[in-house]
Design a protein around this motif. Structure first.
Motif, PDB file in Angstrom:
ATOM      1  N   ASP A 513      41.123  44.788  71.643  1.00 14.66           N
ATOM      2  CA  ASP A 513      41.780  43.898  70.688  1.00 14.66           C
ATOM      3  C   ASP A 513      43.230  44.332  70.484  1.00 14.66           C
ATOM      4  OD1 ASP A 513      42.767  42.581  68.439  1.00 14.66           O
ATOM      5  OD2 ASP A 513      41.309  43.444  67.056  1.00 14.66           O
ATOM      6  N   ARG A 514      43.450  45.602  70.131  1.00 12.89           N
ATOM      7  CA  ARG A 514      44.798  46.058  69.780  1.00 12.89           C
ATOM      8  C   ARG A 514      44.895  47.575  69.815  1.00 12.89           C
ATOM      9  NH1 ARG A 514      45.553  43.404  64.173  1.00 12.89           N
ATOM     10  NH2 ARG A 514      44.109  41.901  65.097  1.00 12.89           N
ATOM     11  N   SER A 551      43.638  36.954  64.294  1.00 15.88           N
ATOM     12  CA  SER A 551      42.460  37.685  64.757  1.00 15.88           C
ATOM     13  C   SER A 551      42.248  37.483  66.247  1.00 15.88           C
ATOM     14  CB  SER A 551      41.223  37.210  63.987  1.00 15.88           C
ATOM     15  OG  SER A 551      40.040  37.701  64.589  1.00 15.88           O
ATOM     16  N   VAL A 552      41.603  38.462  66.880  1.00 13.25           N
ATOM     17  CA  VAL A 552      41.304  38.346  68.299  1.00 13.25           C
ATOM     18  C   VAL A 552      40.172  37.350  68.569  1.00 13.25           C
ATOM     19  CG1 VAL A 552      39.559  40.193  68.395  1.00 13.25           C
ATOM     20  CG2 VAL A 552      40.959  39.707  70.413  1.00 13.25           C
ATOM     21  N   GLY A 568      40.533  39.216  74.481  1.00 18.62           N
ATOM     22  CA  GLY A 568      40.950  40.605  74.590  1.00 18.62           C
ATOM     23  C   GLY A 568      41.513  40.910  75.963  1.00 18.62           C
ATOM     24  N   ILE A 596      37.242  44.283  70.964  1.00 24.74           N
ATOM     25  CA  ILE A 596      36.823  43.003  70.415  1.00 24.74           C
ATOM     26  C   ILE A 596      35.447  43.167  69.780  1.00 24.74           C
ATOM     27  CG2 ILE A 596      38.156  41.756  72.165  1.00 24.74           C
ATOM     28  CD1 ILE A 596      35.445  41.116  73.546  1.00 24.74           C
ATOM     29  N   GLN A 622      33.475  46.244  65.382  1.00 24.95           N
ATOM     30  CA  GLN A 622      34.541  46.502  66.346  1.00 24.95           C
ATOM     31  C   GLN A 622      34.603  47.994  66.634  1.00 24.95           C
ATOM     32  OE1 GLN A 622      37.716  43.567  64.496  1.00 24.95           O
ATOM     33  NE2 GLN A 622      38.307  44.041  66.616  1.00 24.95           N
TER      34      GLN A 622
END
Length: 635
Positions: A513-514, A551-552, A568, A596, A622
């Motif tokens: 995701d990040r 948001s993802v 993602g 994700i 997550q």
């Protein structure tokens, strides 16, 4: 025409001539000597995965709750072999681990086995006979007996004879320690699999969890020269400072190396990271901070009994702080949690408080590296959501285990669905050996995950270029221009530090995701702060003012416990510069990587076995990674 025979002869003559010429010219050139960049290199190019906290049936609680597996089975399982769990179920890891530490509780090692067998010394004690007869009956009687003994240990009311028979110096204690050490020696295969010798020092005064795991750099020849430290009388102490004395005595006697690291602190009711006074009434002074810094260079931030990074009360501006928190009370819920206790329990807050203590005493006691572990009491190092064998044998996979609370009494409850399929530690090292991995843990080049084996690198310096992260050997640039996770930034050069960060997904888990950088700092007035920055996000989302608000998404199918990697990214990378840097302020930075959304183990139980799941139970989460920090000091 040159025949094969004549060609071979010609080649041999040519090689001989070349060798002779090189020898006559003073040997190989420097370029020739160093042609292979990997020969004799100690650059940490590989990440090695392991569990630093696992119990077998030799531990008091694990054995009483049904674990019949001894160290040999635990080692074979970690190395990828299929074994049969204590419940009779075949079990195997999806992928072998690279290393592990077996950390059976040192207090009363072996007593669970003797209670079940009804040995003479057990039967000579009225309580021992009572416990044995309860285990012969089985069912609820055995469960009540097990809980009674564990509760008496927690409240320090164990029968005196038990303590004498199962303490350092006794015949039983010595034999159990030898079995643990010898099993580690048998399964240690340098270069292939590292089996560390270790144990858990089980301090739990008033039910406050102050446990530490002890890990040896050494082999059996040194580890067997001293028996483990314990916490109960007549030869024990629950004060961590006495554990530090044992560690010091071990190194002086053997010439070996050993350190301790704290169990995640969310059941300590605020006493894991003291800032003013310790549980024993001692003050947090210069001696305390120096001893803690010396002997505890590592911290277990996530495991089965909750995640210990941070808490929404401590980090109200962090929307990902509410992750697998355990905040009901202490280990046996004999005392409920109060909000003011939280700052002494979580890793991020401890890192911040360490800055304050460093200013006060000149040493930061909470300057630790980060790791994760299972703390499983099944002998099975399982941290995957779809292969989760629970905390203890009594809650191995079944349709009813979700309804089985971890602890429940008149004071409160920690429901069974709150158990966490977590975690593992990734160690960056040049080889898979006891010495290399231990040294990497000591220098803090480690990171934790909640289970997935994502690859994360984190370097800090002053001169990284935005294109460095894409170089064919980015790690070499990382070391050349700065320091890795666990390091210290020096020489501000009048500009802000920048950080080179890369993350790759676990091929058997969710996309990313990040990437986030978590910063903590102390301002000129001595006030502590924190901020979370999104520094790389997937799917082309935008980052504004340090955050990606979009948001993802979520692809989890609740009916089938499956998900799609259609969202993602497989990889994320960036060079990020701190936009709020002040060279006069002490600070730390660590990386948090989020996957994700994917199914939690309770959803797998619901789909596979028809388990009834309470409405309040989280079905999706997550998974994440936490790196060891990089620190900056104005000094």
């Amino acid at each position: 025409m040159i025949t094969r025979k004549s060609w071979t002869l010609a080649a041999a003559i040519s090689l001989a001539t070349s060798f002779s010429a090189a020898s006559s010219e003073g040997g190989l050139t420097e370029a020739e000597k160093n042609y292979s960049p990997y020969a004799q290199s100690t650059m940490p190019r590989n990440v090695y995965w392991g569990d630093s906290h696992l119990h077998t049936g030799l531990s008091l609680d694990a054995g009483l709750f049904g674990n019949t597996l001894r160290p040999d089975a635990a080692w074979r399982f970690a190395k990828g072999e299929e074994v049969v769990a204590s419940t009779g179920v075949p079990v195997k890891l999806a992928r072998p681990l690279d290393w592990m530490v077996l950390t059976d509780h040192s207090d009363m090692m072996g007593i669970a086995t003797d209670i079940k067998e009804g040995t003479d010394n057990i039967m000579a004690v009225p309580k021992g006979k009572e416990y044995h007869e309860a285990f012969v009956k089985g069912g609820s009687a055995a469960g009540e007996a097990a809980f009674d003994l564990i509760q008496s240990f927690s409240q320090m009311t164990v029968p005196k004879q038990f303590l004498e028979d199962y303490s350092p110096g006794s015949e039983v204690f010595g034999k159990v320690w030898e079995e643990i050490v010898n099993a580690a020696e048998e399964h240690n295969e340098p270069g292939l699999f590292t089996a560390f010798i270790g144990y858990e020092w089980t301090s739990v005064p008033k039910g406050f969890n102050l446990h530490r795991n002890v890990i040896f750099r050494d082999n059996a020849d040194k580890a067997l020269q001293m028996q483990p430290a314990v916490t109960q009388a007549p030869k024990g102490s629950t004060d961590p400072k006495d554990l530090y004395k044992w560690l010091e005595a071990y190194e002086q006697k053997t010439g070996g190396r050993v350190f301790a690291f704290s169990h995640n602190g969310n059941l300590s009711n605020g006493w894991m990271f003291p800032t003013e006074t310790t549980y024993h009434g001692g003050v947090v002074d210069k001696e305390f901070v120096e001893q803690r810094a010396k002997w505890e260079p590592h911290y277990e931030i996530t495991q089965i009994k909750g995640d210990g990074e941070t808490h929404p009360t401590l980090s109200p501006d962090d929307e990902f702080a509410d992750y697998e928190n355990w905040d009901v009370g202490n280990l046996d819920i004999s005392e409920l949690k109060k909000p003011e206790m939280l700052k002494g329990e979580y890793g991020r807050e401890a890192l911040k408080q360490g800055l304050m203590l460093e200013k006060k005493f000149g040493t930061n006691p909470y300057k630790f590296g980060i790791g994760g572990a299972t703390d499983s009491h099944t002998s099975l190092a399982t941290a995957d959501e779809d292969n989760f064998f629970g905390k203890s044998t009594s809650v191995e996979p079944s349709a009813s285990r979700i309804a089985h609370p971890f602890i429940k009494n008149d004071m409160g409850e920690i429901p069974g669905y709150k158990l966490v399929a977590s975690g593992y530690t990734g160690i960056w090292s040049h080889e898979n050996t006891r010495t290399a991995l231990y040294d990497a843990m000591e220098r803090k080049e480690t990171y934790a995950t909640t289970g997935p084996r994502m690859t994360v690198r984190f370097f800090g310096g002053w001169d990284y270029d935005k294109n460095d992260v894409y170089a064919n050997d980015a790690a070499s640039i990382g070391y050349a221009k700065g320091v890795p996770m666990g390091g210290d930034l020096v020489g501000a050069k009048g500009k802000a530090p920048n950080f080179m960060i890369t993350a790759s997904k676990d091929p058997m888990s969710g996309n990313l995701d990040r990437i986030q950088v978590v910063k903590g700092w102390m301002d000129k007035a001595g006030k502590l702060h924190e901020r979370v920055y999104d520094v790389a996000v997937s799917d082309g989302r935008k980052i504004k003012n340090g955050r990606a608000t979009k948001s993802v998404g979520n692809t989890v199918d609740l009916k089938t416990a499956t998900w799609s990697n259609s969202i993602g990214d497989a990889e994320l990378a960036t060079v990020w510069t701190d936009p709020d840097f002040d060279k006069a302020e002490s600070s730390f930075y660590y990386v948090r990587v989020l996957e994700i959304p994917t199914p939690r183990w309770v959803l797998y139980d619901k789909v596979r076995m028809g388990a009834k799941v309470p409405k309040e139970a989280e079905l999706v989460g997550q998974e994440r990674a936490y790196t060891s920090p990089i620190w900056y000091s104005p000094k």
